[in-house]
Design an enzyme around this catalytic site. Structure first.
Site, PDB file in Angstrom:
ATOM      1  N   ASP A   9      -0.474  -7.273  -8.228  1.00  0.00           N
ATOM      2  CA  ASP A   9      -0.863  -5.995  -7.642  1.00  0.00           C
ATOM      3  C   ASP A   9      -1.977  -5.398  -8.507  1.00  0.00           C
ATOM      4  O   ASP A   9      -2.526  -6.078  -9.369  1.00  0.00           O
ATOM      5  CB  ASP A   9       0.346  -5.061  -7.557  1.00  0.00           C
ATOM      6  CG  ASP A   9       0.771  -4.589  -8.931  1.00  0.00           C
ATOM      7  OD1 ASP A   9       0.586  -5.340  -9.898  1.00  0.00           O
ATOM      8  OD2 ASP A   9       1.273  -3.464  -9.052  1.00  0.00           O
ATOM      9  N   ARG A  34       4.190  -0.134   8.916  1.00  0.00           N
ATOM     10  CA  ARG A  34       5.028  -1.219   8.417  1.00  0.00           C
ATOM     11  C   ARG A  34       6.242  -1.472   9.311  1.00  0.00           C
ATOM     12  O   ARG A  34       6.900  -2.502   9.188  1.00  0.00           O
ATOM     13  CB  ARG A  34       5.488  -0.912   6.992  1.00  0.00           C
ATOM     14  CG  ARG A  34       4.332  -0.671   6.033  1.00  0.00           C
ATOM     15  CD  ARG A  34       4.795  -0.156   4.701  1.00  0.00           C
ATOM     16  NE  ARG A  34       3.709   0.362   3.892  1.00  0.00           N
ATOM     17  CZ  ARG A  34       3.220   1.593   3.996  1.00  0.00           C
ATOM     18  NH1 ARG A  34       3.746   2.437   4.862  1.00  0.00           N
ATOM     19  NH2 ARG A  34       2.213   1.968   3.245  1.00  0.00           N
ATOM     20  N   LYS A  48       0.647 -11.314  -1.964  1.00  0.00           N
ATOM     21  CA  LYS A  48       1.374 -10.539  -2.971  1.00  0.00           C
ATOM     22  C   LYS A  48       2.836 -10.352  -2.570  1.00  0.00           C
ATOM     23  O   LYS A  48       3.741 -10.524  -3.390  1.00  0.00           O
ATOM     24  CB  LYS A  48       0.678  -9.185  -3.191  1.00  0.00           C
ATOM     25  CG  LYS A  48       1.157  -8.440  -4.409  1.00  0.00           C
ATOM     26  CD  LYS A  48       2.347  -7.565  -4.081  1.00  0.00           C
ATOM     27  CE  LYS A  48       2.816  -6.812  -5.310  1.00  0.00           C
ATOM     28  NZ  LYS A  48       3.996  -5.983  -4.982  1.00  0.00           N
ATOM     29  N   ARG A  86       8.251   6.557  -2.622  1.00  0.00           N
ATOM     30  CA  ARG A  86       8.362   6.568  -1.176  1.00  0.00           C
ATOM     31  C   ARG A  86       9.039   5.301  -0.645  1.00  0.00           C
ATOM     32  O   ARG A  86       9.771   5.350   0.346  1.00  0.00           O
ATOM     33  CB  ARG A  86       6.988   6.751  -0.517  1.00  0.00           C
ATOM     34  CG  ARG A  86       7.104   7.321   0.907  1.00  0.00           C
ATOM     35  CD  ARG A  86       5.788   7.802   1.439  1.00  0.00           C
ATOM     36  NE  ARG A  86       4.979   6.726   1.957  1.00  0.00           N
ATOM     37  CZ  ARG A  86       5.008   6.317   3.225  1.00  0.00           C
ATOM     38  NH1 ARG A  86       5.805   6.904   4.091  1.00  0.00           N
ATOM     39  NH2 ARG A  86       4.249   5.345   3.632  1.00  0.00           N
ATOM     40  N   ASN A 142       0.838  -1.215   0.000  1.00  0.00           N
ATOM     41  CA  ASN A 142       0.000   0.000   0.000  1.00  0.00           C
ATOM     42  C   ASN A 142       0.864   1.253   0.000  1.00  0.00           C
ATOM     43  O   ASN A 142       0.652   2.169   0.794  1.00  0.00           O
ATOM     44  CB  ASN A 142      -0.941   0.005   1.204  1.00  0.00           C
ATOM     45  CG  ASN A 142      -2.035   1.044   1.093  1.00  0.00           C
ATOM     46  OD1 ASN A 142      -2.419   1.422  -0.004  1.00  0.00           O
ATOM     47  ND2 ASN A 142      -2.536   1.512   2.217  1.00  0.00           N
ATOM     48  N   PRO A 164       3.561 -12.086  -8.691  1.00  0.00           N
ATOM     49  CA  PRO A 164       2.952 -11.094  -7.802  1.00  0.00           C
ATOM     50  C   PRO A 164       1.809 -10.381  -8.526  1.00  0.00           C
ATOM     51  O   PRO A 164       1.994  -9.889  -9.635  1.00  0.00           O
ATOM     52  CB  PRO A 164       4.096 -10.105  -7.521  1.00  0.00           C
ATOM     53  CG  PRO A 164       5.343 -10.776  -8.010  1.00  0.00           C
ATOM     54  CD  PRO A 164       4.937 -11.738  -9.068  1.00  0.00           C
TER      55      PRO A 164
END
Length: 281
Positions: A237, A176, A218, A132, A127, A235
């Site tokens: 997404d 996280r 994922k 970033r 997310n 994966p």
DNA sequence: CGCCAGGCTTCTA
DNA sequence: TAGAAGCATGGC
């Protein structure tokens, strides 16, 4: 094998006869987060504690200041140059959709990243956006990685496991941080061994990874593909979800299965960068 | 201000 | 067991 020879030229190691290889496609496609462009066709990054500037000139790669032995023992493997991407493309190109994605970025390759770094990186990716993620990983290494003089190594599980949650605040990685600590403590304590994940049957490998807080389907798939070269792993997404819905409503063709993770990487790059990708097909 | 980003955990029906 | 809400942070 996608290279011909490696030799020294002054202070630099030079890798010649490189095929199916584009530094910008490989390093800019969201599979890794620690390489920065430093001028035309040059990138600087750190892998296994080795910080290097790498320059591509056509079919030649220059590892500035690197010894021959370092290229042979580290960089050939990292860039997966022993793999024959001619054969990869021959298989994946049997499907017209994947063939188009390959044509869009013919120098794409899936890296063989250090497993622990891949695990942390993709825990931090959830997310989140790529810019970033890169910032957080950079701060993680500067704060807790070994200073090698030329750069910062990726911090060890033991170093992170010894930290308190509030010491991760400078990373500004939000919720996280607790996930990162959980991963570090499991690995440092031996509760999760990474080495078996190279060869364990995939369902068991997935089960073990998803025991870590913050690791779902994922992220586990990313870790297995990018950290353990499990090329069957895909994966999914939001981008790949859209691509599969539009381009493969029947699912990924079975012939692609052994290399479906590599097909995924071509597709991911294609649909993210080419506005037309999702229309025809 | 709201929406989104290489999702996951937790709560709810 | 499926689906929605909540979650830190920062760019737009």
């Amino acid at each position: 094998m996608d290279y011909r020879a490696v030799h020294m030229r002054g202070e630099d190691a030079v890798l010649e006869g490189v095929r199916h290889f584009s530094l910008s496609e490989i390093l800019g496609c969201g599979q890794c987060f620690r390489w920065n462009p430093v001028g035309e066709n040059s990138y600087r990054g750190t892998v296994e504690g080795k910080t290097r500037t790498v320059t591509q000139q056509g079919d030649t790669l220059i590892f500035h200041g690197a010894a021959l032995e370092e290229v042979e023992s580290l960089w050939l493997h990292y860039f997966d140059l022993p793999r024959d991407y001619g054969a990869v493309k021959a298989l994946l190109g049997r499907d017209p959709v994947t063939a188009r994605a390959i044509a869009y970025a013919p120098g794409m390759r899936v890296l063989r990243q250090p497993p622990w770094e891949a695990l942390c990186s993709f825990i931090l990716s959830s997310n989140n956006n790529i810019v970033r993620i890169r910032g957080i990983v950079d701060r993680l290494c500067r704060c807790f990685g070994e200073d090698t003089g030329a750069g910062y190594a990726f911090p060890t599980p033991e170093r992170l496991a010894a930290l308190d949650l509030d010491e991760l605040e400078p990373l500004r990685c939000g919720y996280r941080a607790a996930y990162l600590l959980d991963a570090a403590r499991r690995v440092a304590s031996g509760a999760l061994e990474l080495e078996p994940l190279y060869t364990l049957p995939l369902p068991e490998a997935r089960r073990r990874l998803t025991e870590i807080k913050g690791v779902g389907p994922k992220v586990a798939e990313c870790v297995l593909l990018y950290g353990f070269s499990r090329t069957e792993c895909v994966p999914v997404d939001v981008w790949i979800r859209r691509a599969l819905d539009h381009l493969y409503p029947q699912g990924i063709p079975g012939v692609l299965a052994p290399l479906a993770g590599l097909a995924q990487q071509y597709l991911f790059h294609y649909v993210r960068n080419c506005p037309e990708a999702l229309r025809a097909g």
